[in-house]
Design a protein around this motif. Structure first.
Motif, PDB file in Angstrom:
ATOM      1  N   LEU A  25       0.833  -1.205   0.000  1.00 23.19           N
ATOM      2  CA  LEU A  25       0.000   0.000   0.000  1.00 23.19           C
ATOM      3  C   LEU A  25       0.865   1.251   0.000  1.00 23.19           C
ATOM      4  O   LEU A  25       0.641   2.177  -0.786  1.00 23.19           O
ATOM      5  CB  LEU A  25      -0.923  -0.007   1.213  1.00 23.19           C
ATOM      6  N   ILE A  26       1.873   1.295   0.844  1.00 24.63           N
ATOM      7  CA  ILE A  26       2.760   2.459   0.905  1.00 24.63           C
ATOM      8  C   ILE A  26       3.510   2.641  -0.408  1.00 24.63           C
ATOM      9  O   ILE A  26       3.612   3.753  -0.936  1.00 24.63           O
ATOM     10  CB  ILE A  26       3.725   2.323   2.092  1.00 24.63           C
ATOM     11  N   ALA A  27       4.021   1.547  -0.963  1.00 23.04           N
ATOM     12  CA  ALA A  27       4.750   1.631  -2.231  1.00 23.04           C
ATOM     13  C   ALA A  27       3.842   2.113  -3.358  1.00 23.04           C
ATOM     14  O   ALA A  27       4.235   2.952  -4.174  1.00 23.04           O
ATOM     15  CB  ALA A  27       5.346   0.273  -2.582  1.00 23.04           C
ATOM     16  N   GLY A  28       2.626   1.598  -3.418  1.00 24.22           N
ATOM     17  CA  GLY A  28       1.693   2.024  -4.452  1.00 24.22           C
ATOM     18  C   GLY A  28       1.330   3.487  -4.339  1.00 24.22           C
ATOM     19  O   GLY A  28       1.240   4.207  -5.335  1.00 24.22           O
ATOM     20  N   LEU A  29       1.114   3.945  -3.109  1.00 25.15           N
ATOM     21  CA  LEU A  29       0.793   5.358  -2.909  1.00 25.15           C
ATOM     22  C   LEU A  29       1.961   6.260  -3.290  1.00 25.15           C
ATOM     23  O   LEU A  29       1.772   7.313  -3.912  1.00 25.15           O
ATOM     24  CB  LEU A  29       0.385   5.600  -1.457  1.00 25.15           C
ATOM     25  N   LEU A  30       3.163   5.865  -2.920  1.00 25.11           N
ATOM     26  CA  LEU A  30       4.331   6.669  -3.284  1.00 25.11           C
ATOM     27  C   LEU A  30       4.544   6.700  -4.791  1.00 25.11           C
ATOM     28  O   LEU A  30       4.882   7.745  -5.362  1.00 25.11           O
ATOM     29  CB  LEU A  30       5.579   6.140  -2.581  1.00 25.11           C
ATOM     30  N   LEU A  31       4.339   5.569  -5.458  1.00 21.32           N
ATOM     31  CA  LEU A  31       4.458   5.552  -6.911  1.00 21.32           C
ATOM     32  C   LEU A  31       3.383   6.407  -7.565  1.00 21.32           C
ATOM     33  O   LEU A  31       3.628   7.077  -8.564  1.00 21.32           O
ATOM     34  CB  LEU A  31       4.360   4.111  -7.432  1.00 21.32           C
ATOM     35  N   GLY A  32       2.191   6.377  -7.002  1.00 22.50           N
ATOM     36  CA  GLY A  32       1.115   7.208  -7.541  1.00 22.50           C
ATOM     37  C   GLY A  32       1.404   8.690  -7.412  1.00 22.50           C
ATOM     38  O   GLY A  32       1.165   9.462  -8.345  1.00 22.50           O
ATOM     39  N   VAL A  33       1.926   9.090  -6.271  1.00 18.50           N
ATOM     40  CA  VAL A  33       2.265  10.499  -6.067  1.00 18.50           C
ATOM     41  C   VAL A  33       3.402  10.909  -6.992  1.00 18.50           C
ATOM     42  O   VAL A  33       3.394  12.007  -7.563  1.00 18.50           O
ATOM     43  CB  VAL A  33       2.614  10.752  -4.580  1.00 18.50           C
TER      44      VAL A  33
END
Length: 59
Positions: free
Chosen positions: A8-16
């Motif tokens: 979840l954290i990795a996906g959010l950081l990639l999205g940002v």
């Protein structure tokens, strides 16, 4: 930290990082965060993605 939380954290950081702001950036971060959570949860054995992605049989 579970793999699903890390995903979840990795996906959010990639999205940002991929979409720099605005409503579209928010949606991309949300979608990538959900995908990261699903992949991490699958790896932890919390749920089976194969059952979700598999179509229903005929009859």
């Amino acid at each position: 930290m579970t793999t699903s939380s890390l995903g979840l954290i990795a996906g959010l950081l990639l999205g940002v990082a991929a979409a720099a702001g605005g409503f579209t950036g928010f949606l991309v971060a949300l979608i990538l965060g959900a995908v990261g959570y699903l992949i991490g949860g699958h790896r932890d054995g919390e749920f089976d993605l194969g059952a979700l992605l598999r179509g229903r049989g005929r009859g």
